[in-house]
Scaffold this motif. Structure first.
Motif, PDB file in Angstrom:
ATOM      1  N   PRO A 176       7.336  54.467   2.686  1.00 56.42           N
ATOM      2  CA  PRO A 176       7.878  54.455   1.325  1.00 56.42           C
ATOM      3  C   PRO A 176       7.088  53.525   0.404  1.00 56.42           C
ATOM      4  CG  PRO A 176       9.630  54.195   2.947  1.00 56.42           C
ATOM      5  CD  PRO A 176       8.334  54.065   3.690  1.00 56.42           C
ATOM      6  N   LYS A 177       7.092  53.851  -0.889  1.00 58.27           N
ATOM      7  CA  LYS A 177       6.308  53.082  -1.860  1.00 58.27           C
ATOM      8  C   LYS A 177       6.739  51.627  -1.922  1.00 58.27           C
ATOM      9  CE  LYS A 177       6.873  54.007  -6.276  1.00 58.27           C
ATOM     10  NZ  LYS A 177       6.772  54.695  -7.603  1.00 58.27           N
ATOM     11  N   TRP A 178       8.034  51.346  -1.857  1.00 58.42           N
ATOM     12  CA  TRP A 178       8.500  49.967  -1.951  1.00 58.42           C
ATOM     13  C   TRP A 178       8.039  49.139  -0.757  1.00 58.42           C
ATOM     14  CZ3 TRP A 178      11.632  47.826   1.792  1.00 58.42           C
ATOM     15  CH2 TRP A 178      12.310  48.711   2.657  1.00 58.42           C
ATOM     16  N   LYS A 179       7.985  49.789   0.414  1.00 55.94           N
ATOM     17  CA  LYS A 179       7.469  49.096   1.594  1.00 55.94           C
ATOM     18  C   LYS A 179       5.986  48.798   1.448  1.00 55.94           C
ATOM     19  CE  LYS A 179      10.330  50.097   5.647  1.00 55.94           C
ATOM     20  NZ  LYS A 179      10.326  50.648   7.023  1.00 55.94           N
ATOM     21  N   HIS A 205      -1.016  52.576  -8.621  1.00 60.94           N
ATOM     22  CA  HIS A 205      -0.791  51.576  -9.673  1.00 60.94           C
ATOM     23  C   HIS A 205       0.241  50.552  -9.229  1.00 60.94           C
ATOM     24  CE1 HIS A 205       1.499  50.318 -13.419  1.00 60.94           C
ATOM     25  NE2 HIS A 205       0.321  49.764 -13.580  1.00 60.94           N
ATOM     26  N   PHE A 206       1.354  50.996  -8.705  1.00 65.42           N
ATOM     27  CA  PHE A 206       2.423  50.102  -8.269  1.00 65.42           C
ATOM     28  C   PHE A 206       2.017  49.301  -7.039  1.00 65.42           C
ATOM     29  CE2 PHE A 206       6.405  49.503  -5.727  1.00 65.42           C
ATOM     30  CZ  PHE A 206       7.005  48.564  -6.558  1.00 65.42           C
ATOM     31  N   VAL A 207       1.433  49.981  -6.061  1.00 66.20           N
ATOM     32  CA  VAL A 207       1.122  49.327  -4.786  1.00 66.20           C
ATOM     33  C   VAL A 207      -0.019  48.331  -4.918  1.00 66.20           C
ATOM     34  CG1 VAL A 207       0.285  49.703  -2.424  1.00 66.20           C
ATOM     35  CG2 VAL A 207       2.001  51.243  -3.409  1.00 66.20           C
ATOM     36  N   LEU A 249       5.442  45.735  -0.805  1.00 64.07           N
ATOM     37  CA  LEU A 249       5.761  44.454  -0.175  1.00 64.07           C
ATOM     38  C   LEU A 249       4.765  44.110   0.931  1.00 64.07           C
ATOM     39  CD1 LEU A 249       9.659  44.713  -0.029  1.00 64.07           C
ATOM     40  CD2 LEU A 249       8.293  43.182  -1.474  1.00 64.07           C
ATOM     41  N   ILE A 250       4.336  45.131   1.691  1.00 62.10           N
ATOM     42  CA  ILE A 250       3.345  44.877   2.745  1.00 62.10           C
ATOM     43  C   ILE A 250       2.008  44.497   2.137  1.00 62.10           C
ATOM     44  CG2 ILE A 250       2.051  45.911   4.657  1.00 62.10           C
ATOM     45  CD1 ILE A 250       4.511  47.723   5.149  1.00 62.10           C
ATOM     46  N   GLN A 251       1.590  45.225   1.080  1.00 63.34           N
ATOM     47  CA  GLN A 251       0.339  44.892   0.395  1.00 63.34           C
ATOM     48  C   GLN A 251       0.394  43.477  -0.156  1.00 63.34           C
ATOM     49  OE1 GLN A 251      -2.552  46.240   0.177  1.00 63.34           O
ATOM     50  NE2 GLN A 251      -3.535  45.583  -1.721  1.00 63.34           N
ATOM     51  N   LYS A 269       5.136  49.858  13.390  1.00 64.34           N
ATOM     52  CA  LYS A 269       6.063  49.286  14.373  1.00 64.34           C
ATOM     53  C   LYS A 269       6.485  47.866  13.994  1.00 64.34           C
ATOM     54  CE  LYS A 269       5.900  53.023  16.726  1.00 64.34           C
ATOM     55  NZ  LYS A 269       7.001  53.983  16.548  1.00 64.34           N
ATOM     56  N   ILE A 270       5.515  46.988  13.773  1.00 70.89           N
ATOM     57  CA  ILE A 270       5.827  45.613  13.374  1.00 70.89           C
ATOM     58  C   ILE A 270       5.623  45.448  11.873  1.00 70.89           C
ATOM     59  CG2 ILE A 270       5.156  43.193  13.586  1.00 70.89           C
ATOM     60  CD1 ILE A 270       4.457  43.695  16.476  1.00 70.89           C
ATOM     61  N   ILE A 271       4.432  45.811  11.399  1.00 64.48           N
ATOM     62  CA  ILE A 271       4.090  45.621   9.990  1.00 64.48           C
ATOM     63  C   ILE A 271       5.042  46.409   9.086  1.00 64.48           C
ATOM     64  CG2 ILE A 271       2.307  46.057   8.248  1.00 64.48           C
ATOM     65  CD1 ILE A 271       0.230  45.451  10.395  1.00 64.48           C
ATOM     66  N   GLY A 272       5.286  47.666   9.414  1.00 64.77           N
ATOM     67  CA  GLY A 272       6.114  48.510   8.561  1.00 64.77           C
ATOM     68  C   GLY A 272       7.571  48.108   8.523  1.00 64.77           C
TER      69      GLY A 272
END
Length: 483
Positions: free
Chosen positions: A48-51, A268-270, A54-56, A187-190
């Protein structure tokens, strides 16, 4: 305080204005992304884009916008300008450019993208350069948290113990790195990293509120250097801040998320959005460094002293204690410990992928991943034994040099695709001047005087600009691609 609020406002407005301009320059469309087309369940996974945001953010941030911003605050509130303008016109354009290019080229790493647009020699340089940088970043983001954990436990118990030993916690972090680097990205990062991304944001908000509620005053911007050691703003501050304004390390991280975006319109968002968010975090920590510590004779003597006495980890702990205290410091320490660790493991993951792209290695094989991952972590463990400050300085310079190369790559990509290439050319020229001037001036490099370093840096940057123009605008036109 007015300067801080203005810079904060400009960063937010920049996302919605210049960020949208940059998005239109790249021209996202409805074509299938690598995450959809390849989807191997390991590195190419739709999230998902929101994930992804936050990960980026977590991947590119870590200790960077905290340590770098605090160190940059030694020059005084002039650092606010570099964080603000560097983020909008440099760092965010850089991150968006690499992320978008990677999506257009099957999620390739920055070294392979460089080869496509700047030639085979630059590809080989970037392959070696990016792997070395990534291992250094992973090491820096392991040593810092290990020292913080040992420091926190040491404040709670008396006497020496394995629990207060930095090397013990360094070993724990490196073992975690191995696990996180080795397993599939979702698994962990996501699953875990979005939580820590939120923690990083809350921590910065807590520090910003604490500045005001505890009666600290943020000084107004002045272009005069307030560094107690007399270190000049140009080019040292521009290299020291790094991740809080523009960072070549991000060029190694953006392809990780480019392999997980469902559509190009998420870019743009990510990518641009995560960099602006990091700029805001850096601005808050720089403001804390300027506000919390005493100034003597117009110089940042208080911050300079604590950075020398307690190091960067101790300074972070002190800022949190003075602005939040109690429960706030617990949240802050979790963020400052967890966030760099998560950036560190994605550094080693990115290094694994650079090597896999380099030697065309099949990452579906556990044995192949193991053969690549173990030597990288061993190298990190060896580098961790070096002087931390020296490693950080070399990381900072190599970081900005990689950003310079990445921006020239983006510029050539935009030119060949009939896009507004000056959006990348201008920051690329600027970062060329920063990188070359620092290499000439810094004592750990050539150690030349400013009288020599300054003109050499400017002249070389103009030469790079001339080479780009001769190869593109004034060169052959028949190698340009369809828009």
């Amino acid at each position: 305080m007015v300067s801080f609020i203005v810079c904060l406002t400009v960063l937010i407005i920049g996302y919605f204005t210049y960020g949208k301009v940059a998005e239109k320059v790249y021209g996202p469309d409805e074509r299938e992304t690598p995450a959809v087309r390849i989807n191997d369940g390991l590195d190419y996974v739709v999230m998902p884009k929101w994930k992804l945001f936050l990960i980026q953010l977590l991947n590119i941030a870590g200790l960077g916008p905290i340590f770098g911003a605090l160190a940059g605050a030694e020059w005084g509130p002039a650092v606010f300008l570099w964080i603000t303008l560097g983020t909008i016109f440099g760092g965010a354009v850089h991150d968006l450019g690499v992320g978008f290019m990677s999506m257009r080229h099957d999620g390739l790493s920055i070294s392979e993208l460089t080869g496509m647009y700047l030639g085979n020699i630059m590809k080989q340089v970037m392959r070696v350069f990016s792997v070395i940088l990534l291992v250094m970043v992973g090491t820096v983001f392991a040593v810092g948290p290990a020292a913080l954990i040992a420091l926190l436990i040491g404040k709670q118990i008396d006497g020496d113990s394995i629990w207060t030993n930095t090397y013990f916690w360094l070993a724990v972090v490196l073992i975690y790195y191995f696990i996180a680097t080795f397993v599939p990205i979702d698994k962990i990062i996501g699953n875990l990293y979005p939580v820590f991304g939120v923690c990083l944001i809350i921590m910065a908000l807590g520090v910003s509120v604490g500045i005001f509620t505890h009666g600290y005053t943020i000084p107004e911007i002045t272009l005069r250097s307030m560094h107690p050691a007399g270190t000049p703003i140009w080019p040292v501050m521009f290299v020291t801040v790094a991740c809080g304004a523009i960072s070549g390390f991000h060029a190694t991280q953006s392809p990780l998320m480019a392999r997980c975006c469902e559509t190009e319109k998420e870019a743009h968002f990510v990518f641009y959005g995560a960099m602006v968010c990091e700029g805001i975090i850096a601005l808050i920590w720089a403001a804390a460094g300027c506000a919390v510590y005493a100034r003597t004779g117009g110089l940042m003597t208080g911050l300079f002293q604590i950075m020398n006495d307690q190091g960067q980890a101790g300074t972070v702990y002190d800022v949190c204690a003075k602005t939040m205290g109690g429960a706030g410091i617990v949240l802050a320490m979790i963020g400052v410990i967890a966030c760099p660790i998560t950036s560190g493991d994605t550094s080693f993951r990115a290094a694994r992928l650079v090597i896999a792209d380099w030697f065309k290695l099949d990452q579906d094989s556990y044995k192949v991943r193991l053969a690549v991952t173990l030597p990288l972590l061993t190298a990190g463990a060896l580098i961790s034994q070096l002087n931390y400050d020296v490693v950080w300085r070399y990381f900072s310079w190599s970081n900005q040099t990689l950003a310079m190369i990445a921006l020239w790559t983006i510029a050539m990509y935009l030119y060949k695709n009939h896009r507004f290439y000056w959006m990348a050319v201008i920051p690329a020229t600027f970062m060329s001047a920063v990188s070359v001037t620092y290499f000439c001036f810094a004592k750990e490099c050539l150690g030349l005087s400013t009288a020599i370093s300054y003109p050499v840096g400017i002249v070389v940057a103009l030469i790079f600009l001339g080479i780009f123009l001769s190869k593109s605008v004034f060169g052959r036109k028949d190698d340009r691609l369809a828009a």
